[in-house]
Design a protein around this motif. Structure first.
Motif, PDB file in Angstrom:
ATOM      1  N   GLY A  33       0.849  -1.269   0.061  1.00 41.44           N
ATOM      2  CA  GLY A  33       0.053  -0.080  -0.081  1.00 41.44           C
ATOM      3  C   GLY A  33       0.779   1.166   0.016  1.00 41.44           C
ATOM      4  O   GLY A  33       0.554   2.359  -0.893  1.00 41.44           O
ATOM      5  N   LEU A  34       1.928   1.314   0.966  1.00 42.02           N
ATOM      6  CA  LEU A  34       2.872   2.474   0.819  1.00 42.02           C
ATOM      7  C   LEU A  34       3.539   2.764  -0.406  1.00 42.02           C
ATOM      8  O   LEU A  34       3.706   3.651  -1.105  1.00 42.02           O
ATOM      9  N   GLY A  37       4.317   5.316  -6.304  1.00 42.03           N
ATOM     10  CA  GLY A  37       3.673   5.100  -7.568  1.00 42.03           C
ATOM     11  C   GLY A  37       3.797   3.651  -8.182  1.00 42.03           C
ATOM     12  O   GLY A  37       3.492   3.635  -9.378  1.00 42.03           O
ATOM     13  N   GLU A  38       3.998   2.741  -7.351  1.00 35.01           N
ATOM     14  CA  GLU A  38       4.101   1.196  -7.884  1.00 35.01           C
ATOM     15  C   GLU A  38       2.527   0.941  -7.950  1.00 35.01           C
ATOM     16  O   GLU A  38       1.784   0.819  -7.030  1.00 35.01           O
ATOM     17  N   ARG A  39       2.291   0.140  -8.971  1.00 38.66           N
ATOM     18  CA  ARG A  39       1.308  -0.239  -9.498  1.00 38.66           C
ATOM     19  C   ARG A  39       0.957  -1.863  -9.130  1.00 38.66           C
ATOM     20  O   ARG A  39       1.994  -2.753  -9.446  1.00 38.66           O
ATOM     21  N   ASN A  70      11.031  -0.257   5.185  1.00 35.64           N
ATOM     22  CA  ASN A  70      11.083  -0.851   3.575  1.00 35.64           C
ATOM     23  C   ASN A  70      11.036   0.269   2.744  1.00 35.64           C
ATOM     24  O   ASN A  70      11.940   0.193   1.724  1.00 35.64           O
ATOM     25  N   ILE A  71      10.263   1.296   2.771  1.00 34.60           N
ATOM     26  CA  ILE A  71      10.134   2.372   2.063  1.00 34.60           C
ATOM     27  C   ILE A  71      11.395   3.048   1.836  1.00 34.60           C
ATOM     28  O   ILE A  71      11.919   3.472   0.958  1.00 34.60           O
TER      29      ILE A  71
END
Length: 302
Positions: free
Chosen positions: A102-103, A109-111, A160-161
């Motif tokens: 989700g993040l 902007g990852e789909r 992680n982000i």
């Protein structure tokens, strides 16, 4: 992956699976804040003069230390202290994969693929079953412990982000150096929280009366669960595609549930087993759904 890579991945699984039992043991003699301060002090201070700066911008080291150190383990230590069982903690923490999804969609902007959202749905149903099965008796999971563990999983996803941004800004950085220097960040916040919540006298008494079990717990959490395991895991991610490495984390709850049963005689209720199966099923769909869909399409094509 080589045989050495497989052994490294399995070592991480065992270390992280036993991690929850070790935390429970450490919390028997130390408060959550003091355990956090000692863990990250042991993971950073002895090595700062020997480990060079990881050549990563300071903002990423600070952000990772706050998210992974103060956030993830602050929530998790208090969750275990307030009644989260070690076995269920090992299951619920794996929801970090869905929070990361989700993040990543929101901030990077990852789909996400449809099967990944299906995995989120299955895991959400499983978490609902686990949450409903809370209680207040001995060896039962408390509701506040469950909520705090979800908070810990979210902060793991946030770290992680941060790690992804750090990799983009400084590809090929030394993961061991990154872990050592970022582990310095949580020490003062945890120590300040311990002095504020527990009081200076209690902190001093805990330190002077440190038991062998508490000391070994701190060293395990600092040197094995933090430095060794995170370094091995990061190196695997640097050398191999995420899709090949990440599925090994599915084994962590297996080790965690077994270890909790052996150490504390924790026996999840039928509803908690059902919820755990839902979470793990969601993780499997999340990790392997694309492969299954591709195989099904090839079979339909003839």
């Amino acid at each position: 992956m080589t045989r050495r890579d497989y052994l490294a991945a399995l070592a991480v699984v065992v270390i992280w699976g036993l991690n929850f039992v070790v935390m429970k043991v450490g919390l028997q003699g130390l408060s959550p804040s003091l355990l956090g301060a000692l863990r990250f002090a042991a993971a950073s201070l002895p090595f700062l003069f020997f480990v060079p700066w990881p050549r990563v911008p300071l903002r990423f080291v600070l952000a990772y230390g706050l998210a992974q150190g103060v956030g993830q383990f602050g929530f998790l230590f208090f969750a275990l202290h307030l009644g989260m069982t070690a076995g269920m903690a090992s299951v619920v923490m794996q929801t970090q994969a869905f929070f990361t999804l989700g993040l990543g969609a929101l901030l990077l902007g990852e789909r996400a693929r449809p099967q990944q959202w299906l995995g989120v749905g299955l895991a959400a149903l499983g978490l609902g079953c686990i949450a409903v099965a809370h209680g207040e008796g001995p060896q039962q999971m408390t509701l506040i412990g469950f909520v705090l563990t979800l908070g810990a999983a979210f902060m793991w996803a946030a770290s992680n982000i941060v790690a992804r941004h750090a990799s983009a800004a400084a590809s090929g950085y030394d993961p061991k150096a990154f872990i050592v220097w970022s582990s310095l960040v949580p020490v003062l916040p945890f120590l300040g929280a311990a002095l504020w919540i527990d009081g200076p006298e209690t902190v001093g008494a805990s330190l002077t009366g440190l038991s062998l079990g508490s000391l070994l717990s701190v060293l395990y959490l600092a040197w094995l669960a933090t430095l060794l395991a995170y370094t091995l895991w990061t190196r695997l991610l640097q050398r191999h595609p995420v899709g090949r490495v990440a599925p090994f984390s599915l084994l962590v709850p297996v080790v965690g549930l077994w270890a909790a049963a052996a150490a504390f005689d924790e026996q999840p209720s039928p509803l908690q087993w059902l919820g755990s199966a839902g979470v793990l099923a969601g993780l499997l769909v999340h990790q392997f759904g694309a492969l299954g869909l591709s195989a099904w399409q090839r079979w339909r094509a003839g």
